[in-house]
Design a protein around this motif. Sequence first.
Motif, mmCIF file in Angstrom:
data_model
loop_
_atom_site.group_PDB
_atom_site.id
_atom_site.type_symbol
_atom_site.label_atom_id
_atom_site.label_comp_id
_atom_site.label_asym_id
_atom_site.label_seq_id
_atom_site.Cartn_x
_atom_site.Cartn_y
_atom_site.Cartn_z
ATOM 1 N N GLN A 13 0.827 -1.206 0.000
ATOM 2 C CA GLN A 13 0.000 0.000 0.000
ATOM 3 C C GLN A 13 0.862 1.257 0.000
ATOM 4 O OE1 GLN A 13 -2.629 -0.646 3.394
ATOM 5 N NE2 GLN A 13 -4.281 -1.204 1.983
ATOM 6 N N THR A 14 0.278 2.341 -0.402
ATOM 7 C CA THR A 14 0.979 3.628 -0.379
ATOM 8 C C THR A 14 1.553 3.884 1.006
ATOM 9 O OG1 THR A 14 -0.426 4.551 -2.111
ATOM 10 C CG2 THR A 14 0.706 6.109 -0.679
ATOM 11 N N GLY A 15 2.809 4.307 1.023
ATOM 12 C CA GLY A 15 3.486 4.574 2.277
ATOM 13 C C GLY A 15 4.247 3.385 2.827
ATOM 14 N N GLY A 16 4.062 2.239 2.222
ATOM 15 C CA GLY A 16 4.724 1.030 2.687
ATOM 16 C C GLY A 16 6.155 0.915 2.191
ATOM 17 N N SER A 17 6.775 -0.213 2.537
ATOM 18 C CA SER A 17 8.173 -0.447 2.194
ATOM 19 C C SER A 17 8.354 -1.827 1.577
ATOM 20 C CB SER A 17 9.048 -0.347 3.448
ATOM 21 O OG SER A 17 8.987 0.933 4.028
ATOM 22 N N LEU A 18 9.361 -1.921 0.726
ATOM 23 C CA LEU A 18 9.798 -3.190 0.165
ATOM 24 C C LEU A 18 11.314 -3.147 0.044
ATOM 25 C CD1 LEU A 18 7.317 -3.909 -2.795
ATOM 26 C CD2 LEU A 18 7.523 -5.233 -0.680
ATOM 27 N N ARG A 19 11.930 -4.314 0.099
ATOM 28 C CA ARG A 19 13.357 -4.400 -0.168
ATOM 29 C C ARG A 19 13.590 -5.392 -1.296
ATOM 30 N NH1 ARG A 19 18.627 -6.191 3.429
ATOM 31 N NH2 ARG A 19 17.784 -8.296 3.097
ATOM 32 N N LEU A 20 14.220 -4.914 -2.334
ATOM 33 C CA LEU A 20 14.588 -5.754 -3.463
ATOM 34 C C LEU A 20 16.028 -6.237 -3.284
ATOM 35 C CD1 LEU A 20 13.145 -3.691 -6.449
ATOM 36 C CD2 LEU A 20 11.996 -5.370 -5.001
ATOM 37 N N SER A 21 16.267 -7.455 -3.722
ATOM 38 C CA SER A 21 17.609 -8.012 -3.699
ATOM 39 C C SER A 21 17.987 -8.468 -5.101
ATOM 40 C CB SER A 21 17.678 -9.221 -2.750
ATOM 41 O OG SER A 21 17.298 -8.883 -1.440
ATOM 42 N N CYS A 22 19.265 -8.358 -5.404
ATOM 43 C CA CYS A 22 19.773 -8.809 -6.693
ATOM 44 C C CYS A 22 21.009 -9.661 -6.432
ATOM 45 C CB CYS A 22 20.119 -7.622 -7.575
ATOM 46 S SG CYS A 22 20.980 -8.050 -9.102
ATOM 47 N N ILE A 31 32.475 -5.895 -10.769
ATOM 48 C CA ILE A 31 31.534 -5.162 -11.624
ATOM 49 C C ILE A 31 31.567 -3.695 -11.219
ATOM 50 C CG2 ILE A 31 29.139 -4.955 -12.338
ATOM 51 C CD1 ILE A 31 28.793 -7.909 -11.623
ATOM 52 N N ASN A 32 31.811 -2.823 -12.187
ATOM 53 C CA ASN A 32 32.072 -1.424 -11.882
ATOM 54 C C ASN A 32 30.895 -0.731 -11.204
ATOM 55 O OD1 ASN A 32 33.659 -2.213 -14.498
ATOM 56 N ND2 ASN A 32 34.865 -0.679 -13.430
ATOM 57 N N THR A 33 29.701 -0.913 -11.774
ATOM 58 C CA THR A 33 28.523 -0.339 -11.139
ATOM 59 C C THR A 33 27.391 -1.363 -11.132
ATOM 60 O OG1 THR A 33 27.600 0.607 -13.163
ATOM 61 C CG2 THR A 33 29.092 1.998 -11.905
ATOM 62 N N MET A 34 26.627 -1.332 -10.059
ATOM 63 C CA MET A 34 25.410 -2.133 -9.957
ATOM 64 C C MET A 34 24.254 -1.161 -9.765
ATOM 65 S SD MET A 34 26.240 -5.373 -10.163
ATOM 66 C CE MET A 34 24.716 -6.102 -9.586
ATOM 67 N N GLY A 35 23.169 -1.415 -10.440
ATOM 68 C CA GLY A 35 22.070 -0.464 -10.344
ATOM 69 C C GLY A 35 20.705 -1.102 -10.473
ATOM 70 N N TRP A 36 19.731 -0.275 -10.238
ATOM 71 C CA TRP A 36 18.330 -0.659 -10.408
ATOM 72 C C TRP A 36 17.678 0.298 -11.399
ATOM 73 C CZ3 TRP A 36 16.213 -5.015 -8.370
ATOM 74 C CH2 TRP A 36 16.908 -5.645 -7.339
ATOM 75 N N TYR A 79 21.132 -4.459 -2.926
ATOM 76 C CA TYR A 79 19.802 -4.269 -2.373
ATOM 77 C C TYR A 79 19.245 -2.896 -2.767
ATOM 78 C CZ TYR A 79 21.528 -8.011 0.638
ATOM 79 O OH TYR A 79 22.062 -9.186 1.123
ATOM 80 N N LEU A 80 17.939 -2.839 -2.792
ATOM 81 C CA LEU A 80 17.259 -1.549 -2.951
ATOM 82 C C LEU A 80 16.164 -1.494 -1.897
ATOM 83 C CD1 LEU A 80 17.110 1.075 -4.651
ATOM 84 C CD2 LEU A 80 15.230 -0.016 -5.913
ATOM 85 N N GLN A 81 16.396 -0.692 -0.878
ATOM 86 C CA GLN A 81 15.393 -0.482 0.161
ATOM 87 C C GLN A 81 14.490 0.653 -0.283
ATOM 88 O OE1 GLN A 81 14.816 -2.153 3.161
ATOM 89 N NE2 GLN A 81 12.973 -0.872 3.220
ATOM 90 N N MET A 82 13.204 0.361 -0.377
ATOM 91 C CA MET A 82 12.248 1.341 -0.866
ATOM 92 C C MET A 82 11.253 1.664 0.239
ATOM 93 S SD MET A 82 11.556 -0.171 -4.700
ATOM 94 C CE MET A 82 10.715 -1.627 -4.095
ATOM 95 N N ASN A 83 11.260 2.910 0.673
ATOM 96 C CA ASN A 83 10.359 3.375 1.725
ATOM 97 C C ASN A 83 9.415 4.433 1.168
ATOM 98 O OD1 ASN A 83 11.753 1.734 3.599
ATOM 99 N ND2 ASN A 83 13.198 3.382 4.057
ATOM 100 N N SER A 84 8.359 4.682 1.915
ATOM 101 C CA SER A 84 7.378 5.715 1.524
ATOM 102 C C SER A 84 6.947 5.542 0.074
ATOM 103 C CB SER A 84 7.982 7.109 1.743
ATOM 104 O OG SER A 84 8.350 7.302 3.090
ATOM 105 N N LEU A 85 6.601 4.337 -0.265
ATOM 106 C CA LEU A 85 6.260 4.028 -1.653
ATOM 107 C C LEU A 85 4.993 4.739 -2.104
ATOM 108 C CD1 LEU A 85 7.285 0.289 -1.619
ATOM 109 C CD2 LEU A 85 8.115 1.992 -3.256
ATOM 110 N N LYS A 86 4.998 5.099 -3.368
ATOM 111 C CA LYS A 86 3.880 5.814 -3.990
ATOM 112 C C LYS A 86 3.350 4.998 -5.171
ATOM 113 C CE LYS A 86 6.298 10.190 -3.086
ATOM 114 N NZ LYS A 86 6.850 11.419 -3.712
ATOM 115 N N PRO A 87 2.121 5.239 -5.563
ATOM 116 C CA PRO A 87 1.580 4.512 -6.728
ATOM 117 C C PRO A 87 2.445 4.688 -7.976
ATOM 118 C CG PRO A 87 -0.204 5.555 -5.544
ATOM 119 C CD PRO A 87 1.077 6.023 -4.889
ATOM 120 N N GLU A 88 3.074 5.839 -8.123
ATOM 121 C CA GLU A 88 3.919 6.073 -9.302
ATOM 122 C C GLU A 88 5.219 5.279 -9.262
ATOM 123 O OE1 GLU A 88 2.524 8.372 -7.295
ATOM 124 O OE2 GLU A 88 3.857 10.100 -7.004
#
Length: 119
Positions: A13-22, A31-36, A79-88
Amino acid sequence: QVKLVEFGGGWVQTGGSLRLSCAASERIFSINTMGWHRQAPGKQRELVAFITSDGATNYADSVQGRFTISRDNAKNTVYLQMNSLKPEDTAVYYCNGRQFVSATMYDYWGQGTQVTVSS
């Protein structure tokens, strides 16, 4: 050929958090750069964040202050920690590795993981 596999997408839901792992198939230290990156329906793929081999980070303006990219070289994982998620923020998120070998650039991509943020 470096293989990348993403984990952690889902619905929130809006305002929630997820953490992505690669997870990478070889040492990400080489590897010079890692990105999302992410791609929403009907839109071009865009850079979200990247981290260099020495730990420098860069973020898209749209996620600055909400997302955090990090790397664990011992686990060959980014990792990509995503907080305060928005619909966009809803999109397929792709892990990317960019490597320079003898002046040749190689780009590696994961298969993508869906992130859906409901309003």
